[in-house]
Design a protein around this motif. Structure first.
Motif, short mmCIF file in Angstrom:
data_model
loop_
_atom_site.label_atom_id
_atom_site.label_comp_id
_atom_site.label_asym_id
_atom_site.label_seq_id
_atom_site.Cartn_x
_atom_site.Cartn_y
_atom_site.Cartn_z
N ARG A 412 0.76 -1.08 0.05
CA ARG A 412 -0.02 -0.09 0.04
C ARG A 412 0.89 1.31 -0.03
NH1 ARG A 412 -3.97 -0.73 5.10
NH2 ARG A 412 -4.54 1.38 4.50
N ALA A 413 2.06 1.08 0.71
CA ALA A 413 2.98 2.32 0.68
C ALA A 413 3.49 2.74 -0.60
CB ALA A 413 3.88 2.16 1.78
N THR A 414 4.01 1.40 -1.26
CA THR A 414 4.56 1.74 -2.54
C THR A 414 3.42 2.18 -3.79
OG1 THR A 414 4.26 -0.70 -3.21
CG2 THR A 414 6.33 -0.22 -2.08
N LEU A 415 2.54 1.62 -3.48
CA LEU A 415 1.43 2.36 -4.40
C LEU A 415 1.28 3.86 -4.24
CD1 LEU A 415 -1.79 0.29 -4.05
CD2 LEU A 415 -0.54 0.63 -6.20
N SER A 416 1.58 4.47 -3.07
CA SER A 416 1.61 5.93 -3.13
C SER A 416 2.55 6.77 -3.50
CB SER A 416 1.36 6.17 -1.50
OG SER A 416 2.56 5.94 -0.60
N PHE A 417 3.91 5.87 -3.76
CA PHE A 417 4.87 6.85 -4.61
C PHE A 417 5.11 6.13 -5.82
CE2 PHE A 417 6.76 4.55 -1.06
CZ PHE A 417 7.51 3.71 -1.44
#
Length: 582
Positions: A412-417
């Motif tokens: 989910r974090a990698t989706l944000s960047f």
């Protein structure tokens, strides 16, 4: 003595032989009777056979030559036009019947002007003396055709045809595509709109004399249809500017390639779409297939930090943060699921505007983790990711957003960047155009529109405007893309630098990106710049793609007569953006 004379006179007197007369009369009557009977048979009993034989030798169906429709830009400048040329063909039977090879000097002259080997050329004609048609050359210029006509080789003929010519050459090559030797579109817009651009020739039945001249016109067999012209949304002035700056950047940074898309925020029209490396569609001797690809719509990439403004929009719409909230990013990194997400430095407490201005991975990850993953994915889908743009361009990719039932926190974090999803340059430009249009998503058009489409609201207008003002800090002092700053035109934009995926992870090659909208006070254009695999230490989006954006945006706004704001107004807007980033 007198007796002998009388006897001689009696002998010389002709005698009538009746049976011979009857024989002669019989044959004369028979001859004329036969002629009359034959004439009666032909004209009365069976008149159609000879008429059919006559028609087979004299009736022909001719068709008019129809030129392919024009392609122009929005201002009427020619982008593709068909020019008249000639095809050279031979009738081997006529050549042999007229002893056409008696003068080989003429054949050598023919081979020279066609740039062919004379032995090979002659062999093609001699191969089958009974054939009636053999192409010797296609699409020769009228000057060459006139020279060949002067050679007067019996059995060598000229046939009118057309050839596609592209005045803008490599600047619009991948967008327009090409036609084949029969003037049929096989790539790009030429292929997509082939039926529209192609007319139907009129067919007429005529009677020709032995030497091929028309002696009687018998009527129209088929009415033809005129070809249609095509007016694109492209502005050739902006197209030239974008191609020049992209080519300069890819060469200077020794990049594999790149693409630029310029959209009109108000209408969704594509004003420019360029790619490098390109090719000259008017010279195809050494054509390479990889140069023909319209990378702006076919090649996908992970967008990196250019996706962060839409994470911010999703968080604001979900209500997990407010405009003036502060997010702690200390100590400049965070551990998520046994893996680290880090910033280049410890930014400490950050405003929402500063998260975007400094491109903080920690700050944007915290926002993404504070909302349901479906909220984030829903925002991505709503602004056009994972779907086609509506441009109807051949080979367009919709991009990919992973669909999973269970998402780890790190995913989910990698989706944000900007990792774990892919998009095209056109999609990236469309997303930023949506921000510039106060959250209204419009279909993209490659054709000039008479009136703009209504579009669909996908983001709250206040949220879209707030994110736009936050993004202004990216190009102001302290931001990550000060080289994208334009005097007189406040810019809302975002850099992106993403590693290229390889088997088992990520390699050392990069995508350098910049996307933005200007002017912030009255958004007119959205531009996305993507540079593939720049070499050396200069691979960050702000220093590779940012300058291209600034030069294209500045020039395009001036071409469109968009009035710049005063220095005082720009300073005021910059101060407002700076305040959001503090």
């Amino acid at each position: 003595m007198n007796k002998k004379v009388k006897q001689a006179k009696r002998i010389q007197k002709p005698q009538l032989i009746h049976w011979r007369v009857y024989i002669v009369v019989f044959f004369v009557v028979l001859l004329f009777g036969s002629l009359v009977a034959r004439a009666a048979y032909i004209q009365i009993l069976e008149p159609g056979k000879l008429r059919h034989e006559s028609d087979m030798r004299s009736l022909r169906t001719t068709s008019t030559e129809v030129q392919r429709g024009l392609i122009t830009d929005r201002n009427g400048d020619m982008l593709a036009v068909s020019v008249p040329v000639k095809a050279i063909y031979a009738d081997p039977k006529v050549v042999f019947d007229n002893n056409g090879f008696a003068n080989m000097q003429r054949w050598r002259a023919l081979a020279d002007v066609l740039h062919q080997d004379v032995d090979t050329l002659v062999a093609r004609v001699k191969d089958n003396p009974k054939r009636r048609f053999v192409y010797l050359a296609r699409q020769v210029t009228p000057e060459v055709a006139d020279y060949i006509n002067e050679l007067r080789i019996r059995g060598i003929y000229l046939k009118p045809e057309s050839r596609r010519y592209y005045p803008s050459g490599e600047i619009t090559a991948q967008l327009l595509g090409i036609t084949n030797i029969d003037d049929v579109g096989i790539e790009g817009i030429e292929k997509t709109y082939n039926d529209w651009l192609t007319g139907t020739p009129s067919k007429e039945k005529v009677r020709k004399s032995r030497d091929g001249h028309v002696v009687e016109r018998l009527g129209i067999v088929q009415e033809g249809e005129k070809p249609n012209d095509l007016v694109l949304s492209i502005d050739q002035r902006i197209q030239q500017l974008a191609y020049r700056e992209l080519k300069k950047s890819t060469e200077m940074n020794q990049a594999t390639g790149g693409s630029v898309v310029v959209l009109d925020v108000r209408t969704g029209e594509i004003l420019a779409m360029v790619n490098t490396p390109s090719y000259n569609p008017n010279s195809r001797e050494h054509l390479q297939s990889f140069r023909m690809r319209n990378r702006a719509v076919t090649d996908t990439f992970e967008p990196g930090s250019t996706i962060k403004p839409f994470v911010m929009a999703a968080a604001l719409e979900a209500g997990v943060v407010k405009d003036n909230d502060i997010v702690s990013t200390s100590p400049g990194w965070m551990r998520i699921g046994g893996r680290q997400v880090r910033d280049t430095t410890n930014y400490g407490d950050m405003t929402l505007g500063k998260i975007l201005a400094k491109s903080s991975n920690v700050g944007i990850s915290k926002l993404a983790l504070s909302m349901p993953v479906n909220q984030l994915l829903g925002t991505y889908y709503s602004v056009g990711l994972g779907s086609y743009s509506g441009s109807n361009l051949a080979g367009e990719s919709a991009g990919v957003i992973s669909e999973r039932h269970n998402w780890s926190e790190f995913e989910r974090a990698t989706l944000s960047f900007g990792y774990g999803l892919t998009m095209t340059t056109l999609q990236l430009a469309r997303m930023y155009a949506t921000l510039g249009a106060d959250g209204v998503l419009r279909p993209v058009s490659i054709l000039k529109l008479k009136q703009p489409p209504e579009g669909q609201r996908v983001l709250d207008a206040h949220v879209a405007k707030e994110v736009m003002h936050m993004l202004q800090g990216v190009t102001e002092k302290g931001g990550t893309a000060i080289e994208a700053h334009i005097d007189g035109y406040p810019v809302a934009g975002k850099t992106g630098t993403s590693r290229k995926a390889i088997a088992g992870g990520y390699g050392d090659d990069y995508w350098s990106l910049f996307a933005g909208v200007a002017p912030v006070n009255n958004p007119r254009l959205a531009i996305a710049v993507v540079v593939n695999d720049p070499k050396g230490d200069r691979y960050y989006g702000g220093v590779v793609a940012g300058p291209v954006f600034a030069k294209v945006m500045s020039g395009a706004l001036q071409m469109l007569n968009v009035e710049p704001i005063s220095e005082a107004e720009q300073t005021k807007l910059a101060s407002s953006a700076h305040g959001r980033a503090e």
